[in-house]
Design an enzyme around this catalytic site. Structure first.
Site, PDB file in Angstrom:
ATOM      1  N   GLU A 153     -16.857  11.198   0.692  1.00 56.85           N
ATOM      2  CA  GLU A 153     -16.327  11.216  -0.680  1.00 56.85           C
ATOM      3  C   GLU A 153     -17.118  10.272  -1.583  1.00 56.85           C
ATOM      4  O   GLU A 153     -17.390  10.580  -2.743  1.00 56.85           O
ATOM      5  CB  GLU A 153     -14.830  10.864  -0.678  1.00 56.85           C
ATOM      6  CG  GLU A 153     -13.978  11.960  -0.042  1.00 56.85           C
ATOM      7  CD  GLU A 153     -12.495  11.871  -0.414  1.00 56.85           C
ATOM      8  OE1 GLU A 153     -11.962  10.748  -0.422  1.00 56.85           O
ATOM      9  OE2 GLU A 153     -11.888  12.926  -0.697  1.00 56.85           O
TER      10      GLU A 153
ATOM     11  N   ASN B 111       3.033  -8.925  -1.171  1.00 61.02           N
ATOM     12  CA  ASN B 111       1.692  -8.326  -1.274  1.00 61.02           C
ATOM     13  C   ASN B 111       0.708  -9.351  -1.826  1.00 61.02           C
ATOM     14  O   ASN B 111       1.064 -10.194  -2.645  1.00 61.02           O
ATOM     15  CB  ASN B 111       1.725  -7.085  -2.193  1.00 61.02           C
ATOM     16  CG  ASN B 111       0.484  -6.227  -2.032  1.00 61.02           C
ATOM     17  OD1 ASN B 111       0.171  -5.795  -0.924  1.00 61.02           O
ATOM     18  ND2 ASN B 111      -0.235  -5.993  -3.117  1.00 61.02           N
ATOM     19  N   LYS B 112      -0.538  -9.234  -1.390  1.00 63.86           N
ATOM     20  CA  LYS B 112      -1.604 -10.172  -1.770  1.00 63.86           C
ATOM     21  C   LYS B 112      -1.895 -10.122  -3.265  1.00 63.86           C
ATOM     22  O   LYS B 112      -2.232 -11.109  -3.890  1.00 63.86           O
ATOM     23  CB  LYS B 112      -2.848  -9.778  -0.966  1.00 63.86           C
ATOM     24  CG  LYS B 112      -3.929 -10.793  -0.989  1.00 63.86           C
ATOM     25  CD  LYS B 112      -5.004 -10.630   0.093  1.00 63.86           C
ATOM     26  CE  LYS B 112      -5.293  -9.273   0.669  1.00 63.86           C
ATOM     27  NZ  LYS B 112      -6.521  -9.314   1.502  1.00 63.86           N
TER      28      LYS B 112
ATOM     29  N   ALA C  60      -3.186   8.283   4.047  1.00 60.58           N
ATOM     30  CA  ALA C  60      -2.145   7.967   3.061  1.00 60.58           C
ATOM     31  C   ALA C  60      -0.962   8.907   3.222  1.00 60.58           C
ATOM     32  O   ALA C  60       0.191   8.510   3.124  1.00 60.58           O
ATOM     33  CB  ALA C  60      -2.724   8.083   1.650  1.00 60.58           C
ATOM     34  N   GLN C  61      -1.275  10.171   3.483  1.00 61.59           N
ATOM     35  CA  GLN C  61      -0.228  11.187   3.624  1.00 61.59           C
ATOM     36  C   GLN C  61       0.759  10.807   4.732  1.00 61.59           C
ATOM     37  O   GLN C  61       1.985  10.876   4.553  1.00 61.59           O
ATOM     38  CB  GLN C  61      -0.910  12.535   3.937  1.00 61.59           C
ATOM     39  CG  GLN C  61       0.019  13.713   3.925  1.00 61.59           C
ATOM     40  CD  GLN C  61      -0.686  15.041   4.271  1.00 61.59           C
ATOM     41  OE1 GLN C  61      -0.023  16.036   4.509  1.00 61.59           O
ATOM     42  NE2 GLN C  61      -2.011  15.044   4.307  1.00 61.59           N
TER      43      GLN C  61
ATOM     44  N   LYS D 248      -7.454  18.807  -4.890  1.00 55.64           N
ATOM     45  CA  LYS D 248      -7.601  17.381  -4.570  1.00 55.64           C
ATOM     46  C   LYS D 248      -6.881  16.535  -5.617  1.00 55.64           C
ATOM     47  O   LYS D 248      -6.201  15.555  -5.289  1.00 55.64           O
ATOM     48  CB  LYS D 248      -9.089  17.026  -4.521  1.00 55.64           C
ATOM     49  CG  LYS D 248      -9.381  15.563  -4.249  1.00 55.64           C
ATOM     50  CD  LYS D 248      -9.067  15.186  -2.808  1.00 55.64           C
ATOM     51  CE  LYS D 248      -9.444  13.736  -2.515  1.00 55.64           C
ATOM     52  NZ  LYS D 248      -9.134  13.390  -1.121  1.00 55.64           N
TER      53      LYS D 248
ATOM     54  N   VAL E  15       0.017 -12.813   3.634  1.00 55.13           N
ATOM     55  CA  VAL E  15       0.625 -13.026   4.944  1.00 55.13           C
ATOM     56  C   VAL E  15      -0.400 -13.704   5.852  1.00 55.13           C
ATOM     57  O   VAL E  15      -1.558 -13.279   5.914  1.00 55.13           O
ATOM     58  CB  VAL E  15       1.058 -11.689   5.572  1.00 55.13           C
ATOM     59  CG1 VAL E  15       1.689 -11.918   6.955  1.00 55.13           C
ATOM     60  CG2 VAL E  15       2.028 -10.956   4.646  1.00 55.13           C
TER      61      VAL E  15
ATOM     62  N   GLY F 102       0.853  -1.189   0.000  1.00 53.96           N
ATOM     63  CA  GLY F 102       0.000   0.000   0.000  1.00 53.96           C
ATOM     64  C   GLY F 102       0.890   1.240   0.000  1.00 53.96           C
ATOM     65  O   GLY F 102       2.059   1.174  -0.372  1.00 53.96           O
TER      66      GLY F 102
END
Lengths: 402, 402
Positions: free
Chosen positions: A168, A37-38, A315-316, A376, A81, A12
């Site tokens: 959103e 990662n999956k 995320a930031q 944005k 995992v 991610g």
């Protein structure tokens, strides 16, 4: 001498940024880096509300991880995992077991249901490409069914939670309803979009003026707000809420739960010391009990002393943590000073659909409307740039600003 | 003197052609013509397999009835017929009652389930825009669900019946599977397309060479044929068939029933003399017991003496009947000779997907492949031309012949 083995769990925002930064900082012989990662793709979690509403195709919200990695420096393993064993310095995957000298846990979030009956089984979550795409198809399917079997519940869409993702999503779906009604011969006035929020306000923590702006924008496009309303139960075909002490049943075949997330439960199961499922990391982003383990993103807990609350899972923050994490790993391997994490607030913008948004930037300046929606997109493109450079921005970026 | 009241029930191939022909043959003062239809649009029933498979958008398969009618000559009523009362010379609609001097029954078909358990509740039918669009969305929804909840039944599509509609649908969906697999990240090899047919051959009545061609074409695209196999039961998530005395359960969330149609049951309920639900009309296409009632299309039964079997329910026959019906109504009103129906075989072409087809034209010449697929489009465009002239062909016609 053996190369130290760095294993990163999750691709991610946190995990992939860590990998990308490490391949910049370390040369081929410095370490053996593995990213697990999956899926073989990374997706923009903060864009999934658009994919779920059907306003942005999922292929626009994801890209192949291998396109970003330098395969001579980072080994990619597509696997799931299943367990982290800190004391044995290994990680169990569905298909194999992998040992590490340094581990980066970046496994992200999972929905928190707070034990509300039916959320697990009947509510949709906006947490992955597979889930978001299913929401889009589910809504279209209900609209297609309506003229064959007219039940109001098919046209009612409930969003549980008035936070970032829920609001959103409502901004996107409110815009898309017109197209859905045309595609499926449904009268627009029959469609209901309902937001259920337990607090007395949506977007808690945001400036009241911004909140007011968002409610008016969404309200003008037909979104109904149920504030101070507790979701008591979700069923396949409806929900029960309690508002001002009164219970109300609302028919709805589509309920989306976006009112809470928790850290991936593998963290809690690992035996690492945790605070409600998250590892309260040191300023260097290490697990207090295990110096060889770094935790970034939604699985990490860092206290924001200014307001005496933890930083939110965004995320930031995950990407800022990943940069510190990569720096520190490189320092441990090559030698050098460890850095401490220091959050830099670049502002927050909440989308209200294609051409509207609200938020604050430059340390508190409030922005609205078209300008905010452009900002944005700048924020979204910046995340792409940080991970994949200009090439990725050109491939997946958002340029529809007019 | 009062104008005679002509009421036409249904705006399918038969009813709409009758209305269009009548507005050409009669002037404004000659008659009061009313066309009743459930929807305000006509759809190309013979194209619905494409809409169901998702290869042709439903808006390409339909057009507004009012665009075709001369509103000074034909009054359009959007309503659902609930009962026909031949002895009272009236028709009950959901919203009103309507009286007639001449009635044209053109109410088309409904599926015949032969009492097989579960078909009514669990099998899809390709009988209307609403149903066809639902099939498209249902299949996409199952593919979207697969990665969230991998059950093989989601990827198995069963078609009950190896006749025209079933085979044409298989031709389309076989082509579309690739796109579905890409859209929903599904491995193509996991998808099964299964045709179940009780006879020992698909397309009974067709030349064995043509049948062989169709089976090879579909087989090469992954369609499995279960011939001499009886559908015993349809469930939400599977079917049971019996083949060579042995029962087999096949998991499938999508079962499409296209193995039989019957006349609209309003005909049987009307008290008109009928043969298995259809009115065995006179050569002038009138109900034997009621000279004021014409029946065209799938509700009419006409014996093909050459092979001692009734003519099949096809669009081609319905439109030819409608022309005779309109001629005879005009003759009754203006004076003139009544015509007798005489079928002219213009050939039959069965589509096997976008670029393949098979059939016979020019009184028996067998055609295959690309040329046949072009001829199929010619046939489709001809039907548009007969109803709406060049304008409609340009708007909705099929020109993608290369």
């Amino acid at each position: 001498m053996n190369k130290p083995r760095i294993v990163i769990l999750g691709a991610g925002y946190g995990g992939l940024t860590t990998a990308v930064q490490l391949q910049k900082k370390l040369n081929v012989n410095a370490a053996h880096i593995t990213l697990v990662n999956k899926h073989d793709y990374h997706y923009e979690t903060t864009w999934l509300h658009e994919t779920a509403a059907g306003t942005l195709h999922h292929d626009r919200s994801r890209f192949d991880i291998k396109d970003i990695l330098n395969s001579s420096k980072v080994n990619f393993v597509k696997d799931t995992v299943t367990a982290i064993k800190p004391d044995e310095k290994k990680v169990e995957l569905a298909g194999s077991t992998i040992e590490y000298d340094y581990l980066v846990i970046a496994l992200g979030f999972e929905p928190a249901t707070f034990g509300i009956p039916g959320i697990e089984e009947h509510a949709f979550k906006i947490g992955s490409i597979n889930q978001a795409r299913l929401i889009r198809e589910h809504i279209e399917h209900q609209f297609a069914k309506y003229n064959n079997d007219p039940e109001q519940a098919r046209l009612n869409i409930v969003v549980g939670g008035g936070g970032f993702t829920g609001i959103e999503f409502l901004g996107e779906i409110a815009n898309r309803v017109k197209e859905l009604c045309e595609e499926f011969d449904v009268d627009r006035s029959k469609v209901r979009l309902i937001n259920v929020e337990a607090m007395e306000t949506i977007m808690p923590g945001f400036d009241p003026e911004l909140v007011d702006y968002a409610m008016k924008s969404l309200g003008s496009r037909g979104v109904e707000f149920k504030l101070g309303a507790f979701l008591k139960e979700v069923r396949k075909d409806g929900i029960t809420i309690e508002q001002n002490g009164e219970k109300e049943d609302i028919p709805a075949m589509t309920t989306i739960w976006s009112a809470g997330v928790r850290a991936n439960s593998l963290v809690e199961q690992s035996g690492l010391e945790h605070n409600r499922g998250k590892v309260e990391v040191t300023p260097e982003l290490r697990a207090p009990s295990h110096e060889d383990i770094f935790v970034v993103g939604d699985c990490a807990l860092i206290w924001n002393k200014a307001i005496d609350r933890p930083y939110p899972p965004t995320a930031q923050i995950a990407m800022q943590e990943a940069e510190v994490c990569a720096h520190n790993l490189a320092a441990l391997i090559k030698g050098g000073e460890l850095e401490q994490f220091q959050y830099v607030d670049r502002g927050t913008v909440c989308s209200l659909g294609e051409k509207d948004a609200m938020g604050s930037i430059f340390g508190g300046k409030k922005i609205y409307g078209w300008f905010a929606s452009v900002m944005k997109k700048v924020v979204d493109n910046r995340a792409l740039y940080k991970i994949g450079g200009v090439g990725l921005v050109l491939k997946k970026g958002k340029f529809n600003i007019f």
